[in-house]
Design a protein around this motif. Structure first.
Motif, PDB file in Angstrom:
ATOM      1  N   TRP A 191       0.839  -1.202   0.000  1.00  0.00           N
ATOM      2  CA  TRP A 191       0.000   0.000   0.000  1.00  0.00           C
ATOM      3  C   TRP A 191       0.878   1.257   0.000  1.00  0.00           C
ATOM      4  O   TRP A 191       1.941   1.293   0.631  1.00  0.00           O
ATOM      5  CB  TRP A 191      -0.903   0.031   1.225  1.00  0.00           C
ATOM      6  N   ILE A 192       0.389   2.277  -0.682  1.00  0.00           N
ATOM      7  CA  ILE A 192       1.061   3.578  -0.712  1.00  0.00           C
ATOM      8  C   ILE A 192       0.190   4.579   0.040  1.00  0.00           C
ATOM      9  O   ILE A 192      -0.976   4.788  -0.318  1.00  0.00           O
ATOM     10  CB  ILE A 192       1.292   4.049  -2.159  1.00  0.00           C
ATOM     11  N   ASP A 193       0.744   5.184   1.060  1.00  0.00           N
ATOM     12  CA  ASP A 193       0.001   6.191   1.826  1.00  0.00           C
ATOM     13  C   ASP A 193      -0.138   7.458   0.984  1.00  0.00           C
ATOM     14  O   ASP A 193       0.760   7.797   0.214  1.00  0.00           O
ATOM     15  CB  ASP A 193       0.757   6.498   3.120  1.00  0.00           C
ATOM     16  N   ASN A 194      -1.257   8.154   1.113  1.00  0.00           N
ATOM     17  CA  ASN A 194      -1.443   9.391   0.351  1.00  0.00           C
ATOM     18  C   ASN A 194      -1.975  10.526   1.214  1.00  0.00           C
ATOM     19  O   ASN A 194      -2.467  11.525   0.701  1.00  0.00           O
ATOM     20  CB  ASN A 194      -2.387   9.157  -0.832  1.00  0.00           C
ATOM     21  N   PHE A 218       1.557   0.487   5.467  1.00  0.00           N
ATOM     22  CA  PHE A 218       2.013   1.153   4.248  1.00  0.00           C
ATOM     23  C   PHE A 218       3.470   0.789   3.954  1.00  0.00           C
ATOM     24  O   PHE A 218       4.329   0.864   4.829  1.00  0.00           O
ATOM     25  CB  PHE A 218       1.900   2.675   4.387  1.00  0.00           C
ATOM     26  N   GLU A 221       5.345   5.967   1.480  1.00  0.00           N
ATOM     27  CA  GLU A 221       4.613   7.141   1.933  1.00  0.00           C
ATOM     28  C   GLU A 221       4.643   8.238   0.875  1.00  0.00           C
ATOM     29  O   GLU A 221       5.704   8.604   0.376  1.00  0.00           O
ATOM     30  CB  GLU A 221       5.220   7.690   3.232  1.00  0.00           C
ATOM     31  N   ALA A 228       0.941   9.889  -4.838  1.00  0.00           N
ATOM     32  CA  ALA A 228       0.657   8.460  -4.663  1.00  0.00           C
ATOM     33  C   ALA A 228       0.265   7.806  -5.981  1.00  0.00           C
ATOM     34  O   ALA A 228       0.703   6.692  -6.297  1.00  0.00           O
ATOM     35  CB  ALA A 228      -0.456   8.276  -3.629  1.00  0.00           C
ATOM     36  N   THR A 239      -2.871   2.315  -4.139  1.00  0.00           N
ATOM     37  CA  THR A 239      -3.286   3.347  -3.184  1.00  0.00           C
ATOM     38  C   THR A 239      -4.794   3.471  -3.208  1.00  0.00           C
ATOM     39  O   THR A 239      -5.433   3.268  -4.246  1.00  0.00           O
ATOM     40  CB  THR A 239      -2.617   4.708  -3.503  1.00  0.00           C
TER      41      THR A 239
END
Length: 299
Positions: A191-194, A218, A221, A228, A239
């Motif tokens: 997962w990519i934090d946004n 995540f 970041e 993201a 994301t």
């Protein structure tokens, strides 16, 4: 005492988590922003930021003064806007606070509409985190967790948009061809934090994940939806974000709807009844309804 430019750099770095991103937002060079932060820390004798990965985050002391910095910047902005209004012979002023994705999608058209409909009213915009605050602006565009939020009786609430979250995946990903996907199916993917901080967008997503029985972790970041999405286009992960947050989808990225429990945020326009410029407020909120309706139809 620190000047306004230093405080603007402080807030922008705190918001974006990056000197480079703050410089881009303010239209300054990264070295200028770094210099502002250095002078501010020297003037106050306080350490305001610390390293977090490749970015910066506020120290506890930095967080403690953020509210006062916001107040000073808002006061300075109101003063400057009032001066501009008087120079332009605009005797009235309407202040509107908004969160970033609403600003990208709606504010240019809204300001253009108000310029034509009410040419003697100056429009003052301010970026906020999406939650209601007493006496912040004449109109506040906010995010809530429910369609009918509990708000003080002295404010008017106008529902604008139901904004479901979606997952952005690389076009080569096995999920890219799916008509929908559950949160549980995303559990072990990178997962990519946004999002930065603990605002309503993060709360809504985390609550949905908790209901689905998954723990959010995540791998990367990013502090904006745009960053993201570009990381997704490079194949770095996936994301999750609200549909309204997608201004322009990068090449190589596909959006897939989420199945229940689907995270949804609700967007409202908040104003005070009996305002001296009630006709301007009514027109502005009507225009926001049209803009939100156009977004809903486009989906």
């Amino acid at each position: 005492m620190s000047n306004v430019v230093q405080l603007q750099s402080f807030k922008s770095v705190a918001t974006t988590g990056s000197v480079r991103s703050a410089a881009l937002h303010l239209g300054l060079s990264p070295s200028a922003v770094s210099h502002h932060i250095k002078l501010l820390e020297q003037d106050t004798g306080l350490t305001l930021f610390q390293r977090q990965g490749r970015g910066l985050c506020l120290t506890d002391i930095g967080s403690a003064i953020m509210g006062e910095v916001d107040s000073m910047l808002e006061s300075s902005s109101r003063l400057q806007q009032r001066i501009t209004d008087l120079k332009d012979r605009r005797v009235n002023r309407l202040s509107i606070s908004y969160f970033s994705s609403a600003g990208n999608r709606w504010m240019p058209e809204l300001v253009l509409f108000l310029e034509h409909k009410h040419p003697h009213t100056g429009v003052q915009l301010s970026l906020a985190e999406g939650q209601w605050h007493e006496s912040r602006s004449d109109i506040q565009i906010i995010i809530t967790e429910t369609k009918e939020p509990v708000l003080p009786p002295q404010v008017n609430s106008s529902f604008l948009l139901e904004d479901p979250y979606v997952v952005a995946v690389p076009e080569t990903h096995e999920l890219a061809s799916r008509s929908e996907v559950t949160l549980a199916e995303l559990d072990r993917l990178p997962w990519i934090d946004n999002e930065q901080g603990d605002g309503p967008c993060r709360t809504i997503l985390f609550d949905a994940c908790a209901r689905a029985g998954i723990r959010v972790q995540f791998k990367h970041e990013a502090h904006t939806f745009v960053a993201a999405l570009h990381m997704v286009s490079r194949g770095l992960g996936i994301t999750l974000l609200p549909r309204l947050g997608i201004d322009q989808l990068p090449a190589g990225v596909v959006i897939v709807p989420l199945a229940a429990p689907e995270p949804i945020r609700y967007v409202h326009a908040i104003s005070d009844p009996g305002h001296p410029q009630q006709d301007v407020i009514d027109d502005a909120i009507s225009a926001l309804h049209e803009l939100a309706s156009d977004d809903a139809v486009a989906r």
